[in-house]
Design an enzyme around this catalytic site. Structure first.
Site, PDB file in Angstrom:
ATOM      1  N   TYR A  77       0.840  -1.210   0.000  1.00 16.55           N
ATOM      2  CA  TYR A  77       0.000   0.000   0.000  1.00 16.55           C
ATOM      3  C   TYR A  77       0.870   1.253   0.000  1.00 16.55           C
ATOM      4  O   TYR A  77       0.652   2.181  -0.776  1.00 16.55           O
ATOM      5  CB  TYR A  77      -0.892  -0.047   1.244  1.00 16.55           C
ATOM      6  CG  TYR A  77      -1.750   1.174   1.490  1.00 16.55           C
ATOM      7  CD1 TYR A  77      -2.977   1.335   0.858  1.00 16.55           C
ATOM      8  CD2 TYR A  77      -1.348   2.164   2.395  1.00 16.55           C
ATOM      9  CE1 TYR A  77      -3.778   2.445   1.110  1.00 16.55           C
ATOM     10  CE2 TYR A  77      -2.142   3.269   2.651  1.00 16.55           C
ATOM     11  CZ  TYR A  77      -3.352   3.410   2.010  1.00 16.55           C
ATOM     12  OH  TYR A  77      -4.137   4.510   2.259  1.00 16.55           O
TER      13      TYR A  77
HETATM   14  N1  LIG Z   1      -9.029   7.174   6.010  1.00 11.35           N
HETATM   15  C1  LIG Z   1      -7.765   7.531   6.151  1.00 11.35           C
HETATM   16  O1  LIG Z   1      -7.287   7.757   7.264  1.00 11.35           O
HETATM   17  C2  LIG Z   1      -6.866   7.699   4.936  1.00 11.35           C
HETATM   18  C3  LIG Z   1      -5.563   8.118   5.177  1.00 11.35           C
HETATM   19  C4  LIG Z   1      -4.711   8.305   4.098  1.00 11.35           C
HETATM   20  C5  LIG Z   1      -5.161   8.057   2.803  1.00 11.35           C
HETATM   21  N2  LIG Z   1      -6.439   7.652   2.596  1.00 11.35           N
HETATM   22  C6  LIG Z   1      -6.828   7.428   1.200  1.00 11.35           C
HETATM   23  O2  LIG Z   1      -8.077   8.029   0.944  1.00 11.35           O
HETATM   24  C7  LIG Z   1      -8.826   7.216   0.039  1.00 11.35           C
HETATM   25  C8  LIG Z   1     -10.138   6.819   0.674  1.00 11.35           C
HETATM   26  O3  LIG Z   1      -9.846   6.122   1.865  1.00 11.35           O
HETATM   27  P1  LIG Z   1     -10.985   5.617   2.845  1.00 11.35           P
HETATM   28  O4  LIG Z   1     -10.393   5.635   4.200  1.00 11.35           O
HETATM   29  O5  LIG Z   1     -12.258   6.332   2.586  1.00 11.35           O
HETATM   30  O6  LIG Z   1     -11.107   4.094   2.378  1.00 11.35           O
HETATM   31  P2  LIG Z   1     -12.275   3.058   2.676  1.00 11.35           P
HETATM   32  O7  LIG Z   1     -11.639   1.723   2.702  1.00 11.35           O
HETATM   33  O8  LIG Z   1     -13.065   3.491   3.849  1.00 11.35           O
HETATM   34  O9  LIG Z   1     -13.187   3.203   1.379  1.00 11.35           O
HETATM   35  C9  LIG Z   1     -12.694   2.836   0.127  1.00 11.35           C
HETATM   36  C10 LIG Z   1     -13.860   2.673  -0.828  1.00 11.35           C
HETATM   37  O10 LIG Z   1     -13.332   2.076  -2.027  1.00 11.35           O
HETATM   38  C11 LIG Z   1     -14.099   0.916  -2.323  1.00 11.35           C
HETATM   39  N3  LIG Z   1     -13.253  -0.078  -2.968  1.00 11.35           N
HETATM   40  C12 LIG Z   1     -12.273  -0.832  -2.399  1.00 11.35           C
HETATM   41  N4  LIG Z   1     -11.754  -1.673  -3.315  1.00 11.35           N
HETATM   42  C13 LIG Z   1     -12.419  -1.440  -4.473  1.00 11.35           C
HETATM   43  C14 LIG Z   1     -12.346  -1.995  -5.766  1.00 11.35           C
HETATM   44  N5  LIG Z   1     -11.484  -2.981  -6.041  1.00 11.35           N
HETATM   45  N6  LIG Z   1     -13.170  -1.520  -6.720  1.00 11.35           N
HETATM   46  C15 LIG Z   1     -14.052  -0.539  -6.455  1.00 11.35           C
HETATM   47  N7  LIG Z   1     -14.181   0.030  -5.241  1.00 11.35           N
HETATM   48  C16 LIG Z   1     -13.375  -0.428  -4.259  1.00 11.35           C
HETATM   49  C17 LIG Z   1     -14.627   0.420  -1.002  1.00 11.35           C
HETATM   50  O11 LIG Z   1     -15.776  -0.410  -1.169  1.00 11.35           O
HETATM   51  C18 LIG Z   1     -14.928   1.720  -0.282  1.00 11.35           C
HETATM   52  O12 LIG Z   1     -16.214   2.209  -0.584  1.00 11.35           O
HETATM   53  C19 LIG Z   1      -7.946   6.021  -0.305  1.00 11.35           C
HETATM   54  O13 LIG Z   1      -7.245   6.286  -1.490  1.00 11.35           O
HETATM   55  C20 LIG Z   1      -7.004   5.943   0.882  1.00 11.35           C
HETATM   56  O14 LIG Z   1      -5.792   5.327   0.548  1.00 11.35           O
HETATM   57  C21 LIG Z   1      -7.299   7.454   3.635  1.00 11.35           C
END
Ligand SMILES: NC(=O)c1ccc[n+]([C@@H]2O[C@H](COP(=O)([O-])OP(=O)(O)OC[C@H]3O[C@@H](n4cnc5c(N)ncnc54)[C@H](O)[C@@H]3O)[C@@H](O)[C@H]2O)c1
Length: 259
Positions: A166
Site C-alpha cells: 500500500y
Molecule cells: N481514512 C484515512 O485515514 C486515509 C488516510 C490516508 C489516505 N487515505 C486514502 O483516501 C482514500 C479513501 O480512503 P478511505 O479511508 O475512505 O477508504 P475506505 O476503505 O473506507 O473506502 C474505500 C472505498 O473504495 C471501495 N473499494 C475498495 N476496493 C475497491 C475496488 N477494487 N473496486 C471498487 N471500489 C473499491 C470500497 O468499497 C470503499 O467504498 C484512499 O485512497 C485511501 O488510501 C485514507
C-alpha cells in the site's frame, strides 16, 4: 458561538461539471460524491459495495441535489472501469473532474507477501489511477479543461509497518501525479494529489481507532482535533474548482499538522 463550519465555500464553477469518483460508496469517497453533488455537479461513481452506493444515491436525491449515476465496478478490472467512465460520459458529457479514490489499506506482513498479493494490491492502489486518467483525458482535452485528483496517503511519509505494498503504491501515486501533470498540462488538464492524514471514516473507527489511538493522534498532530472526511472533501472541491486553476503537479496535505 457561531458555527464556523456552516460558512464553507460554494464553487460556482463546479455547477454542471461531470465529476467521476472511484470508491465513492463509503468513507472519503462517499463524502466527495455527496459534496460534489451538493455543489451542483453531475456525479458518477463506482464501487464494489452496491448497498452503500444505492443508499448514497437515495440520500442525494432526497435532499434535492442532482441524481448521481452509480455502478458496481471493481477498479482492478480496467476494461470495466473504462466502460463505466465512457457510459457516464454518454449520459453527462465528458468527465471534467476525476477523483481517483478507491484503495485497499488492509494490513499485510512482509513475510506473507507473494507475487499475487503484490499485483492485486498494486491494481487497487495505483494502477486504476493511471487508466482512469488515460480514459478521461481526451474528453477533458475537448472540453478545454479538467482536474484530476489522486488520493495519496500520509503513510508514504511516516514510519508505518504492515502496509508495504500500500505504501509503495501511495508513494507511486505522488510520482504519477507529477508526470501526468506535465504530460497533460498542455491540454489544460490539471493533476494534483491530496494526502490525507488519519481520517475518521467508519472503517478506521471500527477497525483501528480506540482511546489509545486517539491520544496518539492528539500528540502527533499540531492541531489536537480529529479529522473527518468532510475536511478532506473541502480540499478536493477547491482542487476540482476553477479557484485552483493554475495549481497542478502538487501534493496537498490535510493532516492536522502531523509531526
Ligand atoms: N481514512 C484515512 O485515514 C486515509 C488516510 C490516508 C489516505 N487515505 C486514502 O483516501 C482514500 C479513501 O480512503 P478511505 O479511508 O475512505 O477508504 P475506505 O476503505 O473506507 O473506502 C474505500 C472505498 O473504495 C471501495 N473499494 C475498495 N476496493 C475497491 C475496488 N477494487 N473496486 C471498487 N471500489 C473499491 C470500497 O468499497 C470503499 O467504498 C484512499 O485512497 C485511501 O488510501 C485514507
Amino acid at each position: 458561538m457561531t458555527d464556523r463550519t456552516s460558512a464553507f465555500a460554494t464553487y460556482p464553477s463546479l455547477e454542471g461539471q461531470h465529476a467521476f469518483v472511484s470508491g465513492g460508496a463509503s468513507g472519503l469517497g462517499r463524502e466527495f460524491v455527496s459534496q460534489l453533488a451538493g455543489q451542483g455537479s453531475r456525479v458518477s461513481f463506482v464501487d464494489l459495495d452496491e448497498a452503500s452506493g444505492r443508499s448514497l444515491v437515495a440520500e442525494i436525491v432526497e435532499r434535492g441535489d442532482p441524481e448521481p449515476v452509480f455502478s458496481v465496478v471493481d477498479v482492478r478490472n480496467v476494461p470495466a472501469l473504462v466502460a463505466a467512465i465512457d457510459d457516464a460520459a454518454d449520459r453527462f458529457g465528458p468527465v471534467t473532474v476525476l477523483v481517483n479514490n478507491a484503495a485497499n489499506d488492509s494490513r499485510h506482513a512482509v513475510a506473507e507477501v507473494d507475487v499475487e498479493l503484490w499485483d492485486e494490491r498494486m491494481a487497487v492502489n495505483i494502477r486504476h489511477h493511471f487508466f482512469a486518467a488515460q480514459a478521461v483525458a481526451p474528453g477533458m482535452r475537448k472540453a478545454g479543461h479538467g482536474s484530476i485528483i489522486n488520493l495519496g496517503s500520509i503513510s508514504a511519509h511516516i514510519d508505518l509497518t504492515d502496509l508495504p505494498i500500500y505504501i509503495a503504491a501511495k508513494a507511486g501515486v505522488e510520482g504519477l501525479t507529477r508526470t501526468l501533470a506535465r504530460e497533460l498540462g498542455g491540454d489544460g488538464i490539471r493533476v494534483n494529489c491530496v494526502i490525507p492524514g488519519w481520517i475518521m471514516t467508519q472503517r478506521q473507527l471500527t477497525m483501528w481507532v480506540g482511546d489509545a489511538e486517539r491520544e496518539h493522534i492528539y500528540r502527533m498532530q499540531a492541531l489536537p482535533e480529529l479529522l473527518y472526511p468532510a475536511d478532506v472533501a473541502r480540499m478536493v472541491l477547491w482542487l476540482a474548482a476553477e479557484d485552483s486553476r493554475l495549481c497542478t503537479g502538487q501534493t496537498w496535505v490535510v493532516d492536522g499538522g502531523w509531526e
